[in-house]
Design an enzyme around this catalytic site. Structure first.
Site, PDB file in Angstrom:
ATOM      1  CB  ALA A  42     -21.918   9.467  20.042  1.00 40.86           C
ATOM      2  CG  ASN A  43     -18.985   5.079  21.837  1.00 39.32           C
ATOM      3  OD1 ASN A  43     -19.694   4.111  21.625  1.00 39.32           O
ATOM      4  ND2 ASN A  43     -18.911   5.650  23.041  1.00 39.32           N
ATOM      5  NE  ARG A  44     -17.013   3.979  13.661  1.00 40.93           N
ATOM      6  CZ  ARG A  44     -17.512   4.760  12.711  1.00 40.93           C
ATOM      7  NH1 ARG A  44     -18.778   4.693  12.394  1.00 40.93           N
ATOM      8  NH2 ARG A  44     -16.719   5.608  12.087  1.00 40.93           N
TER       9      ARG A  44
ATOM     10  CB  ALA B 204     -18.718   2.062  24.306  1.00 37.91           C
TER      11      ALA B 204
END
Ligand code: CTP
Length: 397
Positions: free
Chosen positions: A208-210, A274
């Protein structure tokens, strides 16, 4: 935005948050709306009909068997003579009655008889809000098209904390403005992507990402507020669904792609998500420690922004992408404008220390064929509102 000449029927049910409804009436009238109010019997224990009548400037209705009420304005007309019906606060009991079609007092009868859009602002103890019964009732009402604002989390009347506080009057006003919007994007359809995507490694792990989804969700809210019929396709986030927006929650980039294609045709697409660039060839079972770390095999994900920009006769008239960069911001954004084939790029610096990822503020630059527009430091909400205004201006031109 003004609510000039808009007619709101406000149903006040019996909860301590009813005192905030007095302020709500004042705020609505300040914006030019006319407010008629129905109080349930229980509501009259928390606020007086006299206070509601004084603030609304209209007589207050509460009794279905009142001959004066009926001769003055029958309950069916009361229910239909409004542009929007707002239930604030909406108790668990009233939500249950609405879901079950029960009409045993003036408020519930009007809610069953109305053919106008309904907005509810639930307020109750957090255990009542989290109860399966309330959850099921709310889900049923939303499936029928009832809109909801809140409840917010925080301190509750009994000294406990949790979700159950009625949304603040100004939040309810903003939701009402969205639902009654005669804004500049009225009649246009918009698609927004938001949040991160989760790419499964195995049944329990993911990449995943932030991304928090704050910017994308704020854009969806701003477009809806400007009158656009807005679809938000969101990866996993903690952000609440914006009022008046159709939200599809997805996990992976491929699910997001599918949900976006299903939302077409639209005139406006804003890709703020994102999206994970790669997915993993996921294992069907949980990976075990074997002594050597497993090698993850990555495959490139579909590019949603590029796909929408090249959708042929289904291409949205305006496609807006984001460029999240940590160096060479404008050059990178220009490159993306060309490589993705979109019309505008909202470029932002997401280097550590800028606090953009997950934070509330953003510094962006709008890059299009005409050049670069530098915006000052703004909250994500302000960025969203300015972007919606720029989009409205594009369509007005
Ligand atoms: N985007 C998308 N689908 C992807 C990847 C990106 O729709 N699979 C969109 C994003 O929503 C954003 C824009 O493309 O609007 C640019 O995203 P960004 O992460 O900055 O760029 P990438 O295309 O991923 O390129 P790179 O990571 O190499 O900078």
């Amino acid at each position: 935005m003004s609510l000039h000449n808009r007619r709101v029927l406000l149903v006040i049910t019996g909860g301590i948050a009813a005192y905030k409804s007095l302020d709500l009436i004042r705020r609505l009238r300040e914006r030019g709306a006319s407010v008629r109010a129905i109080l349930t019997d229980a509501a009259t224990r928390f606020v007086t009909p006299l206070a509601v009548q004084t603030l609304s400037g209209n007589r207050v209705y509460s009794d279905i068997f009142s001959l004066t009420d009926e001769s003055e304005m029958g309950h069916l007309r009361l229910a239909r003579d409004a542009d929007l019906v707002v239930v604030a606060p909406a108790t668990a009991d009233m939500l249950a009655k609405m879901a079950g079609g029960i009409a045993d007092d003036l408020a519930s009868t009007a809610l069953l008889a109305t053919d106008r859009p309904i907005l509810v602002a639930p307020a109750m103890n957090h255990r009542m809000w989290l109860h399966d019964a309330t959850h099921a009732n709310m889900a049923l009402l939303e499936a029928r098209g009832v809109k909801r604002i809140g409840p917010n989390s925080g301190a509750l009347a009994e000294g406990e904390t949790g979700p159950g506080r009625m949304a603040e009057p100004l939040e309810i006003v903003a939701a009402i403005e969205t639902l009654l919007s005669a804004g500049p994007l009225k009649g246009r359809r918009a698609l927004v992507t938001s949040g991160p995507t989760h790419e499964a490694i195995d049944p329990v792990r993911f990449l995943a990402n932030r991304s928090s989804g704050k910017q994308g969700h704020a854009i969806a809210a701003a477009l809806a507020h400007a009158g656009a019929e807005t679809v938000l396709v969101s990866g996993p986030t903690a952000e609440p669904d914006p009022v008046g927006v159709t939200v599809h929650r997805v996990e992976s980039a491929r699910d997001m792609m599918k949900a976006c294609e299903a939302a077409l045709p639209v005139e406006i697409a804003v890709c703020a998500a994102a999206v994970a660039d790669w997915r993993v060839e996921a294992a069907s079972h949980k990976l075990k420690k074997t002594g050597a770390p497993p090698a993850l095999k990555l495959t490139e994900n579909p590019d949603i922004l590029r796909t929408l920009s090249h959708a042929g006769n289904r291409r949205p008239r305006l496609v807006v992408g984001f460029a999240a960069e940590t160096e060479n911001l404008i050059a990178g954004a220009r490159k993306k404008l060309a490589s993705k084939g979109c019309d505008w790029i909202v470029a932002n610096d997401v280097s550590p220390g800028t606090g953009v990822f997950g934070g509330d503020a953003n510094i962006v630059h709008i890059v299009d064929a005409a050049g670069v527009e530098d915006w000052p430091a703004l909250s994500k909400r302000e960025v969203a509102e300015r972007l919606a205004a720029r989009i409205a201006h594009f369509f007005a031109a």
